[in-house]
Design a protein around this motif. Structure first.
Motif, PDB file in Angstrom:
ATOM      1  N   MET A 139      15.437  29.883  93.922  1.00  0.00           N
ATOM      2  CA  MET A 139      16.795  30.125  93.432  1.00  0.00           C
ATOM      3  C   MET A 139      17.293  31.533  93.775  1.00  0.00           C
ATOM      4  O   MET A 139      18.491  31.768  93.900  1.00  0.00           O
ATOM      5  N   ILE A 140      16.365  32.468  93.910  1.00  0.00           N
ATOM      6  CA  ILE A 140      16.750  33.851  94.241  1.00  0.00           C
ATOM      7  C   ILE A 140      17.323  33.921  95.655  1.00  0.00           C
ATOM      8  O   ILE A 140      18.246  34.686  95.930  1.00  0.00           O
ATOM      9  N   ASP A 141      16.785  33.097  96.518  1.00  0.00           N
ATOM     10  CA  ASP A 141      17.149  33.163  97.941  1.00  0.00           C
ATOM     11  C   ASP A 141      18.390  32.380  98.318  1.00  0.00           C
ATOM     12  O   ASP A 141      18.733  32.315  99.496  1.00  0.00           O
ATOM     13  N   ILE A 142      19.033  31.722  97.347  1.00  0.00           N
ATOM     14  CA  ILE A 142      20.259  30.974  97.690  1.00  0.00           C
ATOM     15  C   ILE A 142      21.373  31.348  96.714  1.00  0.00           C
ATOM     16  O   ILE A 142      21.110  31.861  95.621  1.00  0.00           O
ATOM     17  N   ALA A 143      22.614  31.083  97.135  1.00  0.00           N
ATOM     18  CA  ALA A 143      23.735  31.284  96.215  1.00  0.00           C
ATOM     19  C   ALA A 143      23.568  30.311  95.055  1.00  0.00           C
ATOM     20  O   ALA A 143      23.122  29.179  95.265  1.00  0.00           O
ATOM     21  N   PRO A 144      23.904  30.735  93.829  1.00  0.00           N
ATOM     22  CA  PRO A 144      23.797  29.794  92.709  1.00  0.00           C
ATOM     23  C   PRO A 144      24.680  28.568  92.960  1.00  0.00           C
ATOM     24  O   PRO A 144      25.681  28.664  93.665  1.00  0.00           O
ATOM     25  N   ILE A 145      24.260  27.463  92.363  1.00  0.00           N
ATOM     26  CA  ILE A 145      25.035  26.228  92.541  1.00  0.00           C
ATOM     27  C   ILE A 145      26.398  26.390  91.859  1.00  0.00           C
ATOM     28  O   ILE A 145      26.465  26.857  90.717  1.00  0.00           O
ATOM     29  N   ASP A 146      27.472  26.036  92.595  1.00  0.00           N
ATOM     30  CA  ASP A 146      28.820  26.169  92.039  1.00  0.00           C
ATOM     31  C   ASP A 146      29.119  24.930  91.202  1.00  0.00           C
ATOM     32  O   ASP A 146      29.508  23.891  91.731  1.00  0.00           O
ATOM     33  N   ASP A 154      25.792  22.592  97.658  1.00  0.00           N
ATOM     34  CA  ASP A 154      25.434  22.683  96.240  1.00  0.00           C
ATOM     35  C   ASP A 154      24.629  21.458  95.818  1.00  0.00           C
ATOM     36  O   ASP A 154      23.661  21.556  95.061  1.00  0.00           O
ATOM     37  N   LYS A 155      25.074  20.284  96.323  1.00  0.00           N
ATOM     38  CA  LYS A 155      24.375  19.042  95.936  1.00  0.00           C
ATOM     39  C   LYS A 155      22.936  19.055  96.475  1.00  0.00           C
ATOM     40  O   LYS A 155      21.996  18.692  95.774  1.00  0.00           O
ATOM     41  N   VAL A 156      22.785  19.512  97.722  1.00  0.00           N
ATOM     42  CA  VAL A 156      21.443  19.573  98.310  1.00  0.00           C
ATOM     43  C   VAL A 156      20.578  20.555  97.510  1.00  0.00           C
ATOM     44  O   VAL A 156      19.416  20.276  97.181  1.00  0.00           O
ATOM     45  N   ALA A 157      21.163  21.723  97.178  1.00  0.00           N
ATOM     46  CA  ALA A 157      20.400  22.736  96.425  1.00  0.00           C
ATOM     47  C   ALA A 157      19.995  22.181  95.065  1.00  0.00           C
ATOM     48  O   ALA A 157      18.856  22.384  94.611  1.00  0.00           O
ATOM     49  N   ALA A 158      20.920  21.464  94.405  1.00  0.00           N
ATOM     50  CA  ALA A 158      20.611  20.897  93.086  1.00  0.00           C
ATOM     51  C   ALA A 158      19.468  19.890  93.199  1.00  0.00           C
ATOM     52  O   ALA A 158      18.554  19.856  92.360  1.00  0.00           O
ATOM     53  N   MET A 159      19.504  19.088  94.276  1.00  0.00           N
ATOM     54  CA  MET A 159      18.437  18.089  94.452  1.00  0.00           C
ATOM     55  C   MET A 159      17.092  18.781  94.715  1.00  0.00           C
ATOM     56  O   MET A 159      16.070  18.422  94.143  1.00  0.00           O
ATOM     57  N   LYS A 160      17.117  19.810  95.569  1.00  0.00           N
ATOM     58  CA  LYS A 160      15.874  20.532  95.881  1.00  0.00           C
ATOM     59  C   LYS A 160      15.307  21.171  94.620  1.00  0.00           C
ATOM     60  O   LYS A 160      14.100  21.157  94.384  1.00  0.00           O
ATOM     61  N   LEU A 161      16.206  21.738  93.825  1.00  0.00           N
ATOM     62  CA  LEU A 161      15.783  22.417  92.595  1.00  0.00           C
ATOM     63  C   LEU A 161      15.133  21.426  91.637  1.00  0.00           C
ATOM     64  O   LEU A 161      14.045  21.657  91.104  1.00  0.00           O
ATOM     65  N   GLY A 162      15.826  20.293  91.451  1.00  0.00           N
ATOM     66  CA  GLY A 162      15.298  19.238  90.583  1.00  0.00           C
ATOM     67  C   GLY A 162      13.927  18.785  91.075  1.00  0.00           C
ATOM     68  O   GLY A 162      12.978  18.625  90.305  1.00  0.00           O
ATOM     69  N   TRP A 163      13.812  18.610  92.385  1.00  0.00           N
ATOM     70  CA  TRP A 163      12.552  18.168  92.980  1.00  0.00           C
ATOM     71  C   TRP A 163      11.451  19.194  92.708  1.00  0.00           C
ATOM     72  O   TRP A 163      10.348  18.850  92.293  1.00  0.00           O
TER      73      TRP A 163
END
Ligand SMILES: Cc1cc2nc3c(=O)[nH]c(=O)nc-3n(C[C@H](O)[C@H](O)[C@H](O)COP(=O)(O)OP(=O)(O)OC[C@H]3O[C@@H](n4cnc5c(N)ncnc54)[C@H](O)[C@@H]3O)c2cc1C
Length: 523
Positions: A139-146, A154-163
């Protein structure tokens, strides 16, 4: 395209702190024509090496390199631009008054009367913390999810985070993480360990650079942050002090084509028809660009440089409400020789020396700042970098210490006497562990949170440009409407510590902001 005859650029960066330099470097690498304007006579912001006295030099604010993003370092090829370490992966030594000091490394601890059971627990606990930190590091290395305006990224980041949380960590560890995330460090450490010195040293890592004590809610997260950024929390000492890190960043930026002007204080960020048009310096010079990224503090940027009239009232209120209380001071000491620390060999002194005997001592030291007082028995992080880097002191040595706690708003003000008194408290505190230090001192100075505001633009003396607390982190940093580095004004971005992921010499805010600018998402 660029037309410098008209003082026109693709992007203007306001402020040449390390994050501004990183942002500029990435943008220039991507082909943008970038101008950087820095108010001071040198770039680096709160990460510089400054003259102390005679031929001696010190790192002015930041002194340990423990959070620098390896990705930034590699992408900008900082090694080829002169970044070298004089010591790497040093230990933390928690100082003990009886000389029974504790040596802490990534997953091992020895000395300080630590029991076998605490040593085993330390290994298990720190291994788990490194797993959590790995997830947080993503999470530090990417912009926070808007969350207001989810795009495909954002959707991809949210999915990766959840995973990462659910499947990489697994259900049990994820649920434990969620239980702990809002806790204070004291409760976490009391659940794990008995040894007071061990708990004191670990709790100090959670409160360092914050306006919190071990009992304050949510600072388990700041503890994790230290490990999540950089190279798994390894602590290094850069050769030439912190200024050498920003000198390498500056060299990389210039090599990629960035034009850097120092001694150029921006007075206003200019706006026409709800869009940024450039900046005006204090001397009246005007530079044009459709994109301006500010490395300066968020309040300075919005309230002083752009001006509140260009934003909605709610946004202006939220920016004004960002908490920015600093509680750390710094002392710098020129020494004719290295003082003897009871129970430590000279070779040990290159490590990070911490004075934080128990969690209650840290909390008691914090109590004072709430009432505008300095700690009578302060906590410290000490470095003697000249032991491994003679470029900082041709003869003798230099010692620097980050000291907690000292308030920005000291009752009665930071008068000459108040400064001298607190400097004396700090030296006496070190003398408890190094009794002959006074014989070695050639010169000593104190930098208060107010000095940090005056010299480096750290409003309130807060080294994160805004306190790192749960309500001011991730997609809430600096305020929800600007969490993806773009402000609600066409072409206006922020790229400094006030943005996600916060302060510390990481370069992550600068890199993330550059990637958002390159992406060109509009609000
Ligand atoms: C006492 C202390 C100890 C610390 N210790 C450590 C440590 O050991 N390790 C670590 O990693 N971090 C440490 N930090 C934190 C770290 O130094 C900061 O978080 C980090 O340097 C912030 O970088 P930045 O680039 O975001 O902002 P800054 O370094 O604050 O840079 C902002 C720049 O903007 C410029 N600017 C502001 N206004 C204008 C204007 N109007 N026009 C032009 N330029 C402007 C400023 O002059 C400055 O150069 C410490 C901080 C302090 C104060």
């Amino acid at each position: 395209m660029t037309n410098n005859l008209n003082n026109s650029y693709d992007v203007i960066i306001v402020g040449g702190g390390h994050n501004g330099l990183v942002c500029a470097g990435y943008l220039a690498k991507a082909g943008k024509n970038v101008l950087m304007l820095e108010a001071q006579s040198q770039v680096g912001g709160a990460a510089i090496t400054d003259k102390l006295i005679g031929g001696k030099k010190v790192s002015s604010c930041a002194h340990f390199l423990n959070q620098l993003s390896p990705r930034v370092s590699n992408d900008l090829n900082l090694a080829s631009h002169g970044l070298k370490l004089s010591a790497s992966n040093i230990s933390t030594i928690a100082l003990d008054l009886a000389g029974n000091h504790m040596h802490l490394n990534k997953t091992s601890v020895k000395g300080g009367n630590v029991s076998n059971s605490d040593a085993d627990n330390y290994k298990k606990f720190m291994t788990l913390m490194h797993e959590y930190a790995g997830t947080l590091g993503f999470m530090i290395d990417i912009a926070p999810i808007d969350i207001f305006n989810l795009d495909w990224d954002d959707k991809v980041a949210a999915m990766k985070l959840g995973w990462k949380f659910r499947f990489s960590l697994g259900a049990e560890k994820m649920s434990e993480f969620l239980r702990m995330i809002g806790m204070n460090i004291r409760d976490v450490l009391d659940d794990e360990f008995d040894n007071e010195l061990l708990k004191g040293a670990l709790s100090f890592d959670a409160v360092l650079g914050t306006y919190t004590g071990p009992y304050s809610p949510g600072n388990f997260l700041t503890f994790l942050y230290r490990i999540a950024s950089g190279n798994s929390g390894a602590v290094d000492i850069p050769k030439g002090g912190m200024g050498a890190v920003t000198a390498a960043m500056s060299s990389a930026a210039k090599a990629n084509g960035v034009e850097i002007r120092t001694g150029s204080r921006v007075k206003s960020i200019n706006v026409d028809n709800c869009a940024v048009t450039g900046v005006t310096l204090e001397n009246g010079e005007v530079f044009n660009a459709k994109i301006v990224a500010s490395n300066a503090n968020m309040k300075t940027t919005v309230l002083d440089m752009v001006g509140p009239r260009h934003f909605e009232a709610d946004f202006v209120k939220r920016v004004g409400d960002i908490r920015m209380r600093g509680a750390a001071a710094k002392i710098h000491i020129a020494l004719n020789d290295v003082p003897e620390f009871s129970g430590l060999a000279r070779g040990d002194l290159i490590n990070r020396l911490v004075i934080a005997p128990t969690q209650n001592d840290v909390e008691r030291a914090f109590n004072h700042v709430k009432y505008g007082e300095v700690s009578t028995s302060p906590m410290m992080e000490i470095s003697i970098p000249s032991l491994v880097d003679s470029s900082l002191a041709e003869d003798g040595h230099v010692l620097s210490a980050t000291v907690q706690y000292a308030p920005y708003d000291l009752k009665g003000g930071w008068t000459k006497k108040a400064r001298a008194d607190f400097l004396e408290v700090c030296i006496s505190r070190i003398a408890e562990y190094a009794p002959n230090i006074r014989e070695k001192i050639e010169y000593a100075e104190l930098i208060t949170p107010n000095d940090m505001e005056d010299r480096y633009g750290l409003i309130g003396g807060n080294w994160h440009h805004g306190e790192l607390t749960l309500d001011q982190m991730l997609m809430l940093r600096p305020v929800p409407e600007a969490s993806q580095y773009q402000l609600p004004l066409d072409g206006m971005y922020i790229c400094g510590a006030g943005a996600h992921p916060g302060g510390g010499v990481m370069g992550a805010a600068g890199r993330n902001a550059a990637l958002e600018i390159i992406k060109g998402k509009t609000k």
